[in-house]
Design an enzyme around this catalytic site. Structure first.
Site, PDB file in Angstrom:
ATOM      1  N   ASP A  16       0.783  -1.235   0.117  1.00 47.60           N
ATOM      2  CA  ASP A  16      -0.061  -0.094   0.134  1.00 47.60           C
ATOM      3  C   ASP A  16       0.891   1.268   0.083  1.00 47.60           C
ATOM      4  O   ASP A  16       2.154   1.105  -0.057  1.00 47.60           O
ATOM      5  CB  ASP A  16      -1.164   0.038   0.998  1.00 47.60           C
ATOM      6  CG  ASP A  16      -0.335   0.224   2.462  1.00 47.60           C
ATOM      7  OD1 ASP A  16       0.757   0.292   2.712  1.00 47.60           O
ATOM      8  OD2 ASP A  16      -1.260   0.152   3.554  1.00 47.60           O
ATOM      9  N   HIS A  17       0.182   2.433   0.305  1.00 44.28           N
ATOM     10  CA  HIS A  17       0.989   3.777   0.391  1.00 44.28           C
ATOM     11  C   HIS A  17       2.077   3.666   1.374  1.00 44.28           C
ATOM     12  O   HIS A  17       3.466   4.111   1.035  1.00 44.28           O
ATOM     13  CB  HIS A  17      -0.047   4.959   0.551  1.00 44.28           C
ATOM     14  CG  HIS A  17      -0.718   4.798   1.581  1.00 44.28           C
ATOM     15  ND1 HIS A  17      -1.660   3.717   1.835  1.00 44.28           N
ATOM     16  CD2 HIS A  17      -0.541   5.531   2.859  1.00 44.28           C
ATOM     17  CE1 HIS A  17      -2.202   3.881   2.919  1.00 44.28           C
ATOM     18  NE2 HIS A  17      -1.568   4.831   3.518  1.00 44.28           N
ATOM     19  N   CYS A  73       3.139  -3.201   4.197  1.00 42.63           N
ATOM     20  CA  CYS A  73       2.169  -2.143   4.613  1.00 42.63           C
ATOM     21  C   CYS A  73       2.870  -1.527   5.567  1.00 42.63           C
ATOM     22  O   CYS A  73       3.778  -1.950   6.229  1.00 42.63           O
ATOM     23  CB  CYS A  73       0.890  -2.582   4.624  1.00 42.63           C
ATOM     24  SG  CYS A  73       0.392  -3.680   5.941  1.00 42.63           S
ATOM     25  N   GLY A  74       2.296  -0.609   6.459  1.00 41.54           N
ATOM     26  CA  GLY A  74       2.614   0.023   7.475  1.00 41.54           C
ATOM     27  C   GLY A  74       3.127  -0.893   8.635  1.00 41.54           C
ATOM     28  O   GLY A  74       4.157  -1.015   9.120  1.00 41.54           O
ATOM     29  N   THR A  75       2.269  -1.849   9.200  1.00 44.77           N
ATOM     30  CA  THR A  75       2.483  -2.709  10.250  1.00 44.77           C
ATOM     31  C   THR A  75       2.912  -4.152   9.767  1.00 44.77           C
ATOM     32  O   THR A  75       3.186  -5.029  10.492  1.00 44.77           O
ATOM     33  CB  THR A  75       1.350  -3.003  11.006  1.00 44.77           C
ATOM     34  OG1 THR A  75      -0.089  -3.355  10.255  1.00 44.77           O
ATOM     35  CG2 THR A  75       0.991  -1.520  11.860  1.00 44.77           C
ATOM     36  N   GLY A  78      -2.279  -5.826   8.231  1.00 37.48           N
ATOM     37  CA  GLY A  78      -3.264  -5.793   7.130  1.00 37.48           C
ATOM     38  C   GLY A  78      -2.931  -6.734   5.930  1.00 37.48           C
ATOM     39  O   GLY A  78      -3.861  -7.365   5.609  1.00 37.48           O
ATOM     40  N   HIS A 106      10.575 -23.299   9.603  1.00 34.30           N
ATOM     41  CA  HIS A 106       9.551 -23.950  10.376  1.00 34.30           C
ATOM     42  C   HIS A 106       8.193 -24.036   9.964  1.00 34.30           C
ATOM     43  O   HIS A 106       7.245 -24.840   9.925  1.00 34.30           O
ATOM     44  CB  HIS A 106       9.693 -23.242  12.019  1.00 34.30           C
ATOM     45  CG  HIS A 106      10.938 -23.660  12.676  1.00 34.30           C
ATOM     46  ND1 HIS A 106      10.769 -23.477  13.943  1.00 34.30           N
ATOM     47  CD2 HIS A 106      11.916 -24.247  12.240  1.00 34.30           C
ATOM     48  CE1 HIS A 106      12.123 -23.793  14.301  1.00 34.30           C
ATOM     49  NE2 HIS A 106      12.702 -24.501  13.397  1.00 34.30           N
ATOM     50  N   ARG A 117       6.733   0.771   8.592  1.00 34.33           N
ATOM     51  CA  ARG A 117       6.728   1.631   9.769  1.00 34.33           C
ATOM     52  C   ARG A 117       7.670   1.079  10.962  1.00 34.33           C
ATOM     53  O   ARG A 117       7.762   1.778  11.937  1.00 34.33           O
ATOM     54  CB  ARG A 117       5.427   2.254   9.984  1.00 34.33           C
ATOM     55  CG  ARG A 117       4.647   2.786   8.891  1.00 34.33           C
ATOM     56  CD  ARG A 117       3.486   3.438   9.204  1.00 34.33           C
ATOM     57  NE  ARG A 117       3.157   4.386   8.169  1.00 34.33           N
ATOM     58  CZ  ARG A 117       1.742   4.392   7.906  1.00 34.33           C
ATOM     59  NH1 ARG A 117       0.710   3.788   8.656  1.00 34.33           N
ATOM     60  NH2 ARG A 117       1.304   5.319   6.981  1.00 34.33           N
ATOM     61  N   ARG A 140       9.216 -32.662  11.356  1.00 35.93           N
ATOM     62  CA  ARG A 140       8.320 -32.619  12.255  1.00 35.93           C
ATOM     63  C   ARG A 140       7.617 -31.128  11.831  1.00 35.93           C
ATOM     64  O   ARG A 140       6.244 -31.003  11.997  1.00 35.93           O
ATOM     65  CB  ARG A 140       8.915 -32.273  13.718  1.00 35.93           C
ATOM     66  CG  ARG A 140       9.455 -31.104  13.871  1.00 35.93           C
ATOM     67  CD  ARG A 140      10.076 -31.098  15.240  1.00 35.93           C
ATOM     68  NE  ARG A 140      10.696 -30.075  15.826  1.00 35.93           N
ATOM     69  CZ  ARG A 140      12.038 -29.571  15.410  1.00 35.93           C
ATOM     70  NH1 ARG A 140      12.799 -30.444  14.479  1.00 35.93           N
ATOM     71  NH2 ARG A 140      12.588 -28.522  15.845  1.00 35.93           N
ATOM     72  N   HIS A 141       8.199 -30.244  11.231  1.00 35.59           N
ATOM     73  CA  HIS A 141       7.559 -29.082  10.871  1.00 35.59           C
ATOM     74  C   HIS A 141       6.328 -29.128   9.646  1.00 35.59           C
ATOM     75  O   HIS A 141       5.353 -28.624   9.610  1.00 35.59           O
ATOM     76  CB  HIS A 141       8.670 -27.955  10.379  1.00 35.59           C
ATOM     77  CG  HIS A 141       9.286 -27.681  11.553  1.00 35.59           C
ATOM     78  ND1 HIS A 141       9.094 -27.043  12.598  1.00 35.59           N
ATOM     79  CD2 HIS A 141      10.666 -27.962  11.462  1.00 35.59           C
ATOM     80  CE1 HIS A 141      10.213 -26.967  13.469  1.00 35.59           C
ATOM     81  NE2 HIS A 141      11.088 -27.347  12.958  1.00 35.59           N
ATOM     82  N   ARG A 144       3.252 -30.337  10.984  1.00 38.65           N
ATOM     83  CA  ARG A 144       2.464 -29.024  11.709  1.00 38.65           C
ATOM     84  C   ARG A 144       1.857 -28.105  10.411  1.00 38.65           C
ATOM     85  O   ARG A 144       0.689 -27.819  10.769  1.00 38.65           O
ATOM     86  CB  ARG A 144       3.454 -28.353  12.652  1.00 38.65           C
ATOM     87  CG  ARG A 144       3.556 -29.026  13.748  1.00 38.65           C
ATOM     88  CD  ARG A 144       5.160 -28.695  14.503  1.00 38.65           C
ATOM     89  NE  ARG A 144       5.588 -29.447  15.604  1.00 38.65           N
ATOM     90  CZ  ARG A 144       6.604 -29.350  16.122  1.00 38.65           C
ATOM     91  NH1 ARG A 144       7.545 -28.268  15.835  1.00 38.65           N
ATOM     92  NH2 ARG A 144       6.886 -30.156  17.272  1.00 38.65           N
TER      93      ARG A 144
HETATM   94  C1  RB5 Z   1      -2.164   2.421   6.513  1.00 40.41           C
HETATM   95  O1  RB5 Z   1      -2.051   3.887   7.359  1.00 40.41           O
HETATM   96  C2  RB5 Z   1      -1.961   1.418   7.378  1.00 40.41           C
HETATM   97  O2  RB5 Z   1      -3.188   1.253   8.166  1.00 40.41           O
HETATM   98  C3  RB5 Z   1      -1.563   0.335   6.718  1.00 40.41           C
HETATM   99  O3  RB5 Z   1      -0.414   0.327   5.976  1.00 40.41           O
HETATM  100  C4  RB5 Z   1      -1.175  -0.951   7.458  1.00 40.41           C
HETATM  101  O4  RB5 Z   1      -0.555  -0.646   8.664  1.00 40.41           O
HETATM  102  C5  RB5 Z   1      -2.435  -1.851   7.817  1.00 40.41           C
HETATM  103  O5  RB5 Z   1      -2.554  -2.894   8.599  1.00 40.41           O
END
Ligand code: RB5
Length: 150
Positions: A16-17, A73-75, A78, A106, A117, A140-141, A144
């Site tokens: 994403d952005h 993406c940021g985190t 998502g 694994h 981010r 074993r992996h 699973r």
């Molecule tokens: C975008 O602001 C942010 O929500 C997205 O990149 C991501 O972190 C979502 O999980």
């Protein structure tokens, strides 16, 4: 250990952005290594919705059209949650070298999800390099991993 990814197929990559700048860096990295890839966007820093890019990358992996996928993406949450809705997709969040290696060894992860981010410059390239070059340990992996689907 070298990975078993089919290097004749492209690597599917998307973001994403929030992940756009890292995606562009990683594309230069893949080009420098001579690795084939397919860029599923996004193509600018303009705000977009991550599922619109995570689904096509995951579908390419699900359909066997891509050897594996990279999503940013940021985190990374998502794109990982979205990608893992696809059959046969094992999308893992990598925020460091060892966890990325273990996602391959694994979990036989086939999509690497990177939290733009929360990592330092250069980390994304290192993690992609590890992801590409680490094989699944099996044994074993495998037992699973075979219990993951529902
Ligand atoms: C975008 O602001 C942010 O929500 C997205 O990149 C991501 O972190 C979502 O999980």
């Amino acid at each position: 250990m070298e990975s078993t990814f089919d290097k004749s197929k492209p690597i599917a990559i998307g973001s994403d952005h929030a992940g756009y700048d890292y995606k562009e860096d990683l594309i230069s990295f893949l080009e420098a290594k001579g690795l084939p890839f397919k860029d599923f966007g996004t193509h600018s820093n303009d705000s977009v919705d991550y599922p619109d890019f995570a689904h096509p990358v995951a579908k390419a992996v699900e359909d066997g059209d891509a050897s594996f996928g990279i999503l940013i993406c940021g985190t990374a949450n998502g794109v990982a949650i979205t990608a893992n809705k696809h059959k046969g997709v094992r999308a893992a969040i990598g925020w460091g070298e060892e966890i990325t290696q273990l996602a391959r060894e694994h979990n036989n992860a086939n999509i690497l999800c990177i939290p733009a981010r929360f990592i330092r410059e250069g980390d994304a390239e290192k993690m992609v390099d590890i992801f590409i070059n680490t094989a699944f340990e099996g044994g074993r992996h495998e037992t699973r991993v075979n219990k993951m689907s529902c």
